[in-house]
Design an enzyme around this catalytic site. Structure first.
Site, PDB file in Angstrom:
ATOM      1  N   THR A  82       0.992  -1.217  -0.021  1.00  0.00           N
ATOM      2  CA  THR A  82       0.110   0.085  -0.028  1.00  0.00           C
ATOM      3  C   THR A  82       1.121   1.445  -0.101  1.00  0.00           C
ATOM      4  O   THR A  82       0.491   2.343  -0.725  1.00  0.00           O
ATOM      5  CB  THR A  82      -0.996  -0.179   1.250  1.00  0.00           C
ATOM      6  N   THR A 158       1.909  -4.676   4.240  1.00  0.00           N
ATOM      7  CA  THR A 158       2.119  -4.752   5.884  1.00  0.00           C
ATOM      8  C   THR A 158       1.566  -6.544   6.294  1.00  0.00           C
ATOM      9  O   THR A 158       1.954  -6.654   7.154  1.00  0.00           O
ATOM     10  CB  THR A 158       0.934  -3.755   6.536  1.00  0.00           C
ATOM     11  N   ASP A 159       0.785  -7.118   5.271  1.00  0.00           N
ATOM     12  CA  ASP A 159       0.450  -8.490   5.636  1.00  0.00           C
ATOM     13  C   ASP A 159       1.674  -9.400   6.288  1.00  0.00           C
ATOM     14  O   ASP A 159       1.467 -10.294   7.065  1.00  0.00           O
ATOM     15  CB  ASP A 159      -0.242  -9.086   4.378  1.00  0.00           C
ATOM     16  N   LYS A 235       2.049  -8.161  13.597  1.00  0.00           N
ATOM     17  CA  LYS A 235       0.788  -7.474  12.990  1.00  0.00           C
ATOM     18  C   LYS A 235      -0.477  -8.180  13.737  1.00  0.00           C
ATOM     19  O   LYS A 235      -0.863  -9.100  13.609  1.00  0.00           O
ATOM     20  CB  LYS A 235       0.604  -7.663  11.456  1.00  0.00           C
TER      21      LYS A 235
END
Lengths: 414, 414
Positions: A82, A158-159, A235
């Site tokens: 992103t 970010t995953d 996360k």
């Protein structure tokens, strides 16, 4: 003929969506919707309708990067995600192709911190990350450091960012900061965390913190970013900007915003303490198996049959699995497949000596994971199996700290 | 001839441990060590040495339970675990066989709250829990409620307590409180949480909160217990007393200690709102598969080949797996095996419509898990497959809330 920037409607499987036509490298019809999110459609299976002509969107060539005397040189390596998106304010569209020049030109504060070299390593969805991409990235990082980078920033989806951070932690001994950064919301959304995260990452890349770190929002108030050790971060929320949390360890530092003041919270390896060393071998045939009540050991056994070379078990509580798994663990370790025991609690340490089951697991050859995160144990096992001479050596390596991933005692307040 | 209460040393595989000889039902030599923990040894493979005679430990017959006029009747069902242990102050030993009478006689405050009926349902290690035990327990709970219990307390090992809480939430529609309680430290350790948790559980069992709840320490300061909804709670630390946390939802209430005042924090179903109904069918052949970067879909496919009837996928971030898993998901759903998508972030909701991969997963038949916990999704899928007429109905059930396990929006502060 549609042009980039046109407002269109796409109908597929009876669902109609409106948005601005975006650049696409995949052959799909990509639109930017009102929500700020992009949607892509198979052109063969969609009906496209022109609603209004936009201003034609031409991606301008990136401007040359300005240089300031006396600032350190930082490399920005892009892997997708992103954060690797930049809004075109004329059309509301987000360009899908990233360049470091573009990110820098949209965040002018970055130029106060360093001079930058940008490189696109690859542009993939973070969930498609795998061991061979980590190896490519480790070599690219090493090359930037060899060429004199004072710090390296890696932009990442970010995953799976924390898996990559762990992989780099084991593969690269670094004399300079290596900082992973991403954003939970793209830069065209009012609540985007892209700029503040990137600025904080640049700040960390020019500090003395010569480790692999993850730098992301520490709260939802845009007041600080946290600097997490690459082997101790997870996360912990699907969408919040402050999703990233250090587990079983305090973060190394925080960067206040907008002052960019650095507050040190924990120990770290300092700039220049070690020589650069890239050990990029990995054994990708390792599996993470999560135990659940009533779970049959057959899936675990299937890992062995399928040729997996190492397994991390995510047990309950102190690292336990049902008694009928113990025989399968023994069969695995007898066959030279290490089995590392971790806990699905995530926080705290496994302690397999307390109850009968735990002692049985150890007697069967299971390796106590201490307070390591299950995901980090998986990446470490990939590294240990490929960088030691034998399974015994790999097992010994799993019990010691290579990059701060495991400790003899865990603070009770994290 | 050794007697219970004797101080002995046991040497096995070269390791020597000292402790007090304990009662044992398994045929193993069980000692209580200095640490407060018990250890059990195979007598065939151990050398036992008498160090000092203890006072012979005779387990006295339980005293008859005192009854107080006007107090509600609460049933205590025991399933094993750390809380089902009671110190014998004469010898320092912990009896391994629980009876409600014993727990009550060691925690006199309980008698101020209710009159009790105790029953041992089984005595197993929590990690050996499985679907058929949940069914036995659901029927036992139903039977107590039919016999007029104003509330039911279930003592349970902490490792898999939340799986059991979820299972009971789906299996039992209850007009009275059903409270699961355990302890992280056995009652002979100074820091034991057993008494305070049990007292708080009894308090909740006599309130208006007619749901399946988990009642455990809310902080490490012995000042309150939290009342968690059975479908929204997770053990988030291996050893801390306040390990249990509500995820994606505020706890229902807290019980202050020692005042036993109840503070309501959220909505709940009230006493008598529904009639008792026990639907104890479960499809045990369901699997929880945790995705990791580079993970091959072969293990997922193996679940289908091995005859699993439903699968919960724990994806990254918003619920994503690598693109090369999409075909396997489609193969599963085409074969009538539902695949529910959840996130290993645990907090937040999966939202598979934002990115291409997510939409591909949905197109392949994946079911969005919303903000359900992966472990709860697994238990719910077991229930849904066994209590609906078709896979389609089961899939529809997975998308709606049966027991507060999934919601249309998630508060951002939990």
């Amino acid at each position: 003929m549609l042009e980039l920037g046109d407002r269109i409607a796409v109908t597929k499987d009876g669902v109609r969506r409106e948005g601005v036509l975006m650049p696409s490298v995949s052959g799909r019809v990509v639109i930017k919707m009102e929500s700020g999110y992009n949607a892509g459609f198979d052109p063969e299976r969609s009906v496209v309708e022109l609603l209004a002509r936009g201003k034609a969107l031409k991606v301008p060539p990136p401007p040359p990067l300005p240089r300031s005397e006396g600032l350190p040189k930082v490399s920005i390596l892009s892997t997708g995600g992103t954060i690797a998106s930049k809004v075109d304010y004329r059309t509301g569209a987000v360009t899908s192709q990233f360049s470091a020049e573009e990110i820098i030109s949209s965040i002018p504060e970055l130029l106060e911190i360093a001079n930058y070299e940008g490189k696109v390593i690859y542009n993939i969805l973070s969930e498609n990350m795998k061991a061979e991409y980590w190896q490519v990235l480790a070599r690219a990082v090493g090359s930037e450091i060899e060429k004199g980078a004072a710090g390296v920033i890696i932009t990442h989806g970010t995953d799976t960012m924390t898996y990559t951070a762990a992989a780099l932690s084991f593969m690269v001994k670094t004399p300079v900061p290596i900082v992973l950064v991403g954003s939970q919301r793209s830069s065209d959304r009012p609540s985007s965390d892209a700029a503040m995260n990137a600025i904080s990452a640049a700040r960390v890349a020019t500090t003395d913190i010569a480790e692999v770190t993850v730098v992301m929002h520490g709260s939802t108030s845009d007041d600080f970013c946290l600097v997490h050790r690459g082997t101790r971060v997870r996360k912990m929320h699907t969408s919040r900007r402050d999703a990233f949390r250090s587990i079983n360890q305090h973060p190394i530092a925080r960067v206040l915003y907008p002052s960019r003041d650095l507050e040190i919270l924990g120990d770290f390896r300092r700039r220049g303490e070690v020589e650069l060393e890239v050990n990029d071998r990995l054994e990708p045939r390792c599996a993470l198996v999560k135990y659940f009540p009533g779970g049959s050991p057959d899936l675990f056994e299937e890992c062995i049959a399928a040729g997996y070379r190492g397994i991390v078990l995510e047990g309950t509580g102190l690292g336990h699995v049902a008694s009928d798994w113990v025989g399968s663990i023994k069969a695995a370790t007898d066959a030279g497949v290490p089995v590392v025991i971790t806990s699905q609690c995530l926080r705290g340490r496994v302690c397999d000596r307390v109850y009968d089951t735990g002692r049985d697991i150890l007697a069967a050859g299971g390796i106590e994971g201490g307070d390591i995160l299950p995901e980090v144990a998986l990446v470490k096992l990939m590294w240990a199996l490929a960088n030691t001479g034998s399974v015994d050596e790999a097992e010994a390596v799993m019990k010691i700290s290579l990059a701060g991933e495991i400790s003899a005692s865990t603070p009770t307040t994290v």
